[in-house]
Scaffold this motif. Structure first.
Motif, mmCIF file in Angstrom:
data_model
loop_
_atom_site.group_PDB
_atom_site.id
_atom_site.type_symbol
_atom_site.label_atom_id
_atom_site.label_comp_id
_atom_site.label_asym_id
_atom_site.label_seq_id
_atom_site.Cartn_x
_atom_site.Cartn_y
_atom_site.Cartn_z
ATOM 1 N N LYS A 44 -23.728 -25.115 -75.039
ATOM 2 C CA LYS A 44 -25.177 -24.923 -74.876
ATOM 3 C C LYS A 44 -25.554 -24.803 -73.397
ATOM 4 C CE LYS A 44 -26.122 -28.835 -76.971
ATOM 5 N NZ LYS A 44 -24.730 -29.347 -77.164
ATOM 6 N N SER A 45 -25.065 -25.739 -72.580
ATOM 7 C CA SER A 45 -25.421 -25.705 -71.155
ATOM 8 C C SER A 45 -24.836 -24.472 -70.475
ATOM 9 C CB SER A 45 -24.922 -26.969 -70.438
ATOM 10 O OG SER A 45 -25.613 -28.093 -70.913
ATOM 11 N N THR A 46 -23.623 -24.129 -70.841
ATOM 12 C CA THR A 46 -23.000 -22.941 -70.243
ATOM 13 C C THR A 46 -23.813 -21.696 -70.600
ATOM 14 O OG1 THR A 46 -20.848 -24.026 -70.452
ATOM 15 C CG2 THR A 46 -20.836 -21.651 -70.049
ATOM 16 N N PHE A 73 -34.976 -25.019 -70.830
ATOM 17 C CA PHE A 73 -34.929 -26.483 -70.736
ATOM 18 C C PHE A 73 -33.579 -26.945 -71.264
ATOM 19 C CE2 PHE A 73 -39.417 -25.528 -70.942
ATOM 20 C CZ PHE A 73 -40.019 -26.480 -70.119
ATOM 21 N N ASP A 74 -32.807 -27.610 -70.432
ATOM 22 C CA ASP A 74 -31.511 -28.130 -70.893
ATOM 23 C C ASP A 74 -31.588 -29.642 -70.995
ATOM 24 O OD1 ASP A 74 -28.938 -28.576 -71.654
ATOM 25 O OD2 ASP A 74 -28.000 -27.675 -69.896
ATOM 26 N N GLU A 75 -31.815 -30.127 -72.194
ATOM 27 C CA GLU A 75 -31.908 -31.566 -72.462
ATOM 28 C C GLU A 75 -32.851 -32.252 -71.480
ATOM 29 O OE1 GLU A 75 -28.486 -33.720 -73.491
ATOM 30 O OE2 GLU A 75 -27.360 -31.960 -74.111
ATOM 31 N N ALA A 76 -34.052 -31.695 -71.368
ATOM 32 C CA ALA A 76 -35.010 -32.160 -70.368
ATOM 33 C C ALA A 76 -35.444 -33.605 -70.584
ATOM 34 C CB ALA A 76 -36.232 -31.245 -70.373
HETATM 35 MG MG MG Z 1 -25.093 -29.618 -72.164
#
Ligand code: MG
Ligand code: ADP
Length: 262
Positions: free
Chosen positions: A45-47, A175-178
């Motif tokens: 997901k983050s990538t 938004f990455d796990e904000a």
């Molecule tokens: Mg991640």
């Protein structure tokens, strides 16, 4: 005439060494659409989020923001990598909010928001400050303009970080796990700000563990696992009638976790 999608991800692949992290991911995000990405840790997901604004360079495939390639220029049918200056201009179209808010600690909340529009867009001081005040007001922190990050709670710092991203007038917000690093009592305020953006028509891609929130705010939910979109659909379908065994298992474990009441 139909407007082109705001975000187009085309056959994106990325490996780190021998490890394939994203395998041929494609999807579109329409203007004003909210897409949530859920999936286990290590799913990619983050990538994927980092590839969308070219913080991570894809091995294959490309991303178009408002029909313009991110990090590349189309010349003679081929994609050529752009200069850092051009990349900076493209990135300004994409606002990003991470788990760690990374505010400049020696600047007040207001100065944090004023900085990029001044430095990157050459906006005048007075205009940048007035816009920053508007944005602080929008995230409920007008009274904290002169506070330094150390004087703010985690939730307040994250709301300043959102205002800072909005100050560049992005076309899309990522938004990455904000809310993942926040104490539970602060999560709701940050989610309210994100919900407000959704209601205002901002195009957004959210990586989140807040399943209830994803269900309420998203137009589409993607379930990522092993570097692929394993299942996608409207939130009602994803959360109440998951078809793939992997999503069923994932929801089985994550829905039992307490979610904040907001
Ligand atoms: Mg991640
Ligand atoms: P998620 O955000 O879904 O938890 P990530 O995109 O962070 O997943 O990571 C996917 C996989 O890629 C993981 O196995 C992770 O260890 C690996 N990975 C991520 N970034 C790097 C990197 N810079 N170098 C090597 N491996 C990485």
């Amino acid at each position: 005439m139909t407007a082109s999608p705001m975000v187009q991800v085309h056959e994106l692949s990325k490996s780190f060494g021998d490890t394939s992290v994203l395998s041929g991911i494609s999807f579109d995000v329409a203007r004003g659409q909210v897409v949530s990405m859920i999936g286990p840790s290590g799913a990619g997901k983050s990538t994927l989020i980092r590839c969308i604004n070219h913080l991570e360079r894809p091995d294959d495939g490309y991303v178009l923001i408002d029909s313009e390639p991110m990090g590349y220029r189309l010349r003679g049918g081929d994609l050529h990598e752009v200069s850092n200056a051009e990349l900076g201009a493209s990135r300004a179209k994409v606002g990003m909010v991470f788990q760690s808010y990374n505010l400049f600690s020696h600047m007040t909340a207001l100065e944090n928001i004023v900085f990029a529009p001044r430095a990157v867009k050459g906006m005048g001081e007075a205009a940048a400050r007035s816009r920053a005040m508007e944005l602080l007001d929008r995230v409920g922190l007008a009274a904290k303009a002169r506070s330094y990050p150390s004087q703010l709670s985690g939730g307040q710092q994250q709301r300043v970080a959102i205002a800072r991203a909005l100050a560049m007038d992005p076309l899309v917000m990522l938004f990455d796990e904000a809310t993942s690093a926040l104490d539970p009592e602060m999560v709701g305020d940050v989610l309210e700000v994100i919900r407000g953006l959704a209601n205002d028509g901002m195009t957004m891609i959210l990586v989140t563990h807040e399943m209830q929130f994803a269900r309420e705010v998203s137009d589409v939910v993607f379930f990522l696992d092993g570097g692929r979109i394993v299942e996608q659909g409207p939130p009602e379908a994803i959360f109440t009638a998951p078809t793939s065994p992997r999503l069923q298992t994932f929801l089985g474990t994550s829905l039992t976790r307490p979610t904040p009441i907001i």
